[in-house]
Design a protein around this motif. Sequence first.
Motif, mmCIF file in Angstrom:
data_model
loop_
_atom_site.group_PDB
_atom_site.id
_atom_site.type_symbol
_atom_site.label_atom_id
_atom_site.label_comp_id
_atom_site.label_asym_id
_atom_site.label_seq_id
_atom_site.Cartn_x
_atom_site.Cartn_y
_atom_site.Cartn_z
ATOM 1 N N ASN A 1 42.453 -6.623 -29.126
ATOM 2 C CA ASN A 1 41.857 -6.459 -30.449
ATOM 3 C C ASN A 1 42.869 -6.941 -31.471
ATOM 4 O OD1 ASN A 1 41.818 -4.517 -33.022
ATOM 5 N ND2 ASN A 1 39.708 -4.743 -32.287
ATOM 6 N N SER A 2 42.459 -7.892 -32.320
ATOM 7 C CA SER A 2 43.384 -8.499 -33.288
ATOM 8 C C SER A 2 43.533 -7.660 -34.547
ATOM 9 C CB SER A 2 42.892 -9.907 -33.687
ATOM 10 O OG SER A 2 41.577 -9.833 -34.220
ATOM 11 N N GLY A 3 42.848 -6.547 -34.623
ATOM 12 C CA GLY A 3 42.920 -5.721 -35.833
ATOM 13 C C GLY A 3 44.013 -4.697 -35.803
ATOM 14 N N GLY A 4 44.965 -4.807 -34.881
ATOM 15 C CA GLY A 4 46.091 -3.885 -34.827
ATOM 16 C C GLY A 4 46.000 -2.869 -33.701
ATOM 17 N N TYR A 5 44.839 -2.800 -32.982
ATOM 18 C CA TYR A 5 44.697 -1.822 -31.886
ATOM 19 C C TYR A 5 45.335 -2.301 -30.579
ATOM 20 C CZ TYR A 5 41.364 0.828 -34.753
ATOM 21 O OH TYR A 5 40.792 1.570 -35.750
ATOM 22 N N GLY A 6 45.718 -3.620 -30.512
ATOM 23 C CA GLY A 6 46.281 -4.150 -29.286
ATOM 24 C C GLY A 6 45.213 -4.159 -28.196
ATOM 25 N N ASN A 7 45.606 -3.848 -26.953
ATOM 26 C CA ASN A 7 44.628 -3.725 -25.879
ATOM 27 C C ASN A 7 43.827 -2.429 -26.102
ATOM 28 O OD1 ASN A 7 45.326 -6.085 -24.396
ATOM 29 N ND2 ASN A 7 47.077 -5.004 -23.485
ATOM 30 N N TRP A 8 42.553 -2.591 -26.186
ATOM 31 C CA TRP A 8 41.734 -1.411 -26.475
ATOM 32 C C TRP A 8 40.467 -1.389 -25.637
ATOM 33 C CZ3 TRP A 8 38.333 -1.032 -31.467
ATOM 34 C CH2 TRP A 8 37.405 -2.110 -31.510
ATOM 35 N N VAL A 9 39.766 -0.211 -25.679
ATOM 36 C CA VAL A 9 38.453 -0.044 -25.068
ATOM 37 C C VAL A 9 37.594 0.697 -26.084
ATOM 38 C CG1 VAL A 9 37.101 1.048 -23.238
ATOM 39 C CG2 VAL A 9 39.299 -0.033 -22.696
ATOM 40 N N GLU A 10 36.419 0.136 -26.364
ATOM 41 C CA GLU A 10 35.477 0.777 -27.277
ATOM 42 C C GLU A 10 34.201 1.111 -26.479
ATOM 43 O OE1 GLU A 10 33.409 0.045 -31.685
ATOM 44 O OE2 GLU A 10 34.161 -1.665 -30.518
ATOM 45 N N ILE A 11 33.791 2.375 -26.536
ATOM 46 C CA ILE A 11 32.661 2.847 -25.732
ATOM 47 C C ILE A 11 31.577 3.409 -26.643
ATOM 48 C CG2 ILE A 11 31.912 4.489 -23.951
ATOM 49 C CD1 ILE A 11 34.734 4.438 -22.819
ATOM 50 N N ASP A 12 30.335 2.957 -26.390
ATOM 51 C CA ASP A 12 29.173 3.529 -27.081
ATOM 52 C C ASP A 12 28.708 4.725 -26.248
ATOM 53 O OD1 ASP A 12 26.866 4.233 -28.335
ATOM 54 O OD2 ASP A 12 25.811 2.322 -28.009
ATOM 55 N N SER B 1 48.380 -0.458 -22.402
ATOM 56 C CA SER B 1 49.150 -1.498 -21.703
ATOM 57 C C SER B 1 48.294 -2.230 -20.690
ATOM 58 C CB SER B 1 50.358 -0.868 -20.990
ATOM 59 O OG SER B 1 49.930 0.056 -20.000
ATOM 60 N N HIS B 2 47.232 -1.591 -20.230
ATOM 61 C CA HIS B 2 46.384 -2.196 -19.209
ATOM 62 C C HIS B 2 44.971 -1.657 -19.361
ATOM 63 C CE1 HIS B 2 45.267 -3.981 -15.392
ATOM 64 N NE2 HIS B 2 44.812 -2.801 -14.970
ATOM 65 N N VAL B 3 43.961 -2.539 -19.192
ATOM 66 C CA VAL B 3 42.552 -2.163 -19.313
ATOM 67 C C VAL B 3 41.890 -2.301 -17.942
ATOM 68 C CG1 VAL B 3 40.337 -2.731 -20.375
ATOM 69 C CG2 VAL B 3 42.446 -2.825 -21.739
ATOM 70 N N GLU B 4 41.115 -1.263 -17.549
ATOM 71 C CA GLU B 4 40.491 -1.227 -16.217
ATOM 72 C C GLU B 4 38.988 -1.522 -16.237
ATOM 73 O OE1 GLU B 4 41.642 -0.808 -13.199
ATOM 74 O OE2 GLU B 4 43.742 -0.355 -13.639
ATOM 75 N N VAL B 5 38.355 -1.643 -17.425
ATOM 76 C CA VAL B 5 36.898 -1.820 -17.488
ATOM 77 C C VAL B 5 36.580 -3.091 -18.253
ATOM 78 C CG1 VAL B 5 36.365 0.643 -17.301
ATOM 79 C CG2 VAL B 5 36.823 -0.371 -19.565
ATOM 80 N N HIS B 6 35.265 -3.443 -18.273
ATOM 81 C CA HIS B 6 34.845 -4.656 -18.973
ATOM 82 C C HIS B 6 33.622 -4.340 -19.820
ATOM 83 C CE1 HIS B 6 31.484 -5.022 -16.122
ATOM 84 N NE2 HIS B 6 32.362 -4.739 -15.163
ATOM 85 N N SER B 7 33.332 -5.276 -20.744
ATOM 86 C CA SER B 7 32.211 -5.088 -21.655
ATOM 87 C C SER B 7 30.904 -4.983 -20.877
ATOM 88 C CB SER B 7 32.140 -6.247 -22.662
ATOM 89 O OG SER B 7 33.280 -6.270 -23.462
ATOM 90 N N GLY B 8 30.021 -4.062 -21.346
ATOM 91 C CA GLY B 8 28.720 -3.870 -20.716
ATOM 92 C C GLY B 8 28.740 -2.918 -19.529
ATOM 93 N N GLU B 9 29.910 -2.453 -19.113
ATOM 94 C CA GLU B 9 30.004 -1.564 -17.959
ATOM 95 C C GLU B 9 29.635 -0.130 -18.357
ATOM 96 O OE1 GLU B 9 33.365 0.001 -14.731
ATOM 97 O OE2 GLU B 9 33.781 -1.708 -16.043
ATOM 98 N N LEU B 10 28.847 0.527 -17.495
ATOM 99 C CA LEU B 10 28.545 1.951 -17.689
ATOM 100 C C LEU B 10 29.697 2.761 -17.114
ATOM 101 C CD1 LEU B 10 24.758 2.169 -16.695
ATOM 102 C CD2 LEU B 10 25.749 2.208 -18.992
ATOM 103 N N VAL B 11 30.212 3.678 -17.912
ATOM 104 C CA VAL B 11 31.306 4.523 -17.447
ATOM 105 C C VAL B 11 30.860 5.978 -17.518
ATOM 106 C CG1 VAL B 11 33.113 2.893 -18.096
ATOM 107 C CG2 VAL B 11 32.318 4.582 -19.762
ATOM 108 N N SER B 12 31.447 6.780 -16.667
ATOM 109 C CA SER B 12 31.130 8.214 -16.659
ATOM 110 C C SER B 12 32.320 9.007 -17.147
ATOM 111 C CB SER B 12 30.743 8.653 -15.248
ATOM 112 O OG SER B 12 31.789 8.394 -14.336
#
Length: 444
Positions: free
Chosen positions: A373-384, A397-408
């Motif tokens: 994320n170029s807005g200052g959050y660095g590597n981030w995850v945003e969940i609806d 430091s590391h992201v384990e999921v991808h866009s559109g993935e359902l997470v529990s």
Amino acid sequence: MKWTAALRAVKQKLATARPEQKAKRMQPNPTLRANTGAYRGRMLLAGAMSAIIFVGGAFGMLRHIHRSDAMLQVYQNGHYIGLVPNDHDIYTRMQRVAAGYNIALQAFPIHTDVSTTYPWQKVASLPTAAAAIEVNHRPLLYTTSVHDANRVLQRVKQSLTANVQQGQQKTVSFVEHVGIRAETVGVKNILEPDDAVDLLLHPAKQNQIAGRATSPSAQLLQQNTNQAKFAQKPLLSVRSQVTVTETKSCPYHVKYVNDASLAKGSEKVVAKGKMGTKKETVRQTYINGQQTAADVLSSVTLAKPVDEIVERGTNPGIEDGDWIWPTDIHTITSPFGWRFGGAEFHPGMDIGVPTGTPIHATNNGTVISAGWNSGGYGNWVEIDNGNGITTVFGHMSHVEVHSGELVSKGQLIGESGSTGDATGPHLHYEVRLNGTPVQPMNYV
């Protein structure tokens, strides 16, 4: 009454009469023989009546044998008959019977205890007319008459059906085959009606009723000494059947409808159910006042029940209302809100954790964005998370999921770090409601 043994005793006495009487009877004078015959008949009747009167008093005597010290010596024409308790009812009964046969009785009170060797058995064993209450053609107990036996059974039925509900029709009968038969038994085996009812309903009182040592019911109880509960139950069982008409409620059914717009596991009532009513005619069966069966004879629906409709969520990507912390460490290094004297607004809270700490989704949802994320959050995850709620995890430091993935809830989504605008390793956790940052402490 026919007192067989008593009459035999009287005849034996007449056969051993005084010698002068015997000599007179041997004279050939016809007139004298006629007079002697009449005299013999009168003596036979008087002797028989004496025995009858005395044994008649024995009914009451047996009831008072253990509680009366004052006794009466009874004489008939100067001849001693025996002892009876000095009880007004007993003596009145004897006098009433005697008067009916023109027999005079005399009684003299004595004030002493009856000797333990007094031959009560001879009196108590005299045979008398009675009635046997039978079960399966075997005598259970004896009472004073067939009429009294019927009254005893009627009272037992009334006692054992007192708790039965009233209805349009009612039938009452014994479970066992119960009968009544006229008998001739010893006086000691005969129960007064009240005692007979008490014994049939409460056999545990067996030892409290006088004169029952050799009765059929005593033998029945002795045969069941190993059955502790036997003596607690009535000796007879009464079946009652009553037909009643009742208005009853009919339960409604709950119908579930799957809804993908609701979180999985959540439910929402969209239409309340309503109970129905019906009228039933039921035949109820009771044993000794306890209901054992209810058979529906007819049923008419008065109002149909209305089903309840419930929507059941199936979407695993929508929050379920319960939230968890994103990390195992709960140390807050910078809270939500204004900081630096109001110069800067912090839209989330910073949790102090070392680089590489596992980060978990705080609830169910769908990944909107994952990566840089170029807005200052660095590597981030945003969940609806649904229902207008969005959660943000920054400086990873590391992201384990991808866009559109359902997470529990609780699923690993990455590791902490210090990417983007960060002065050190930590996790920036942010919650937005309809796009506006809100206090994240309400969502952990």
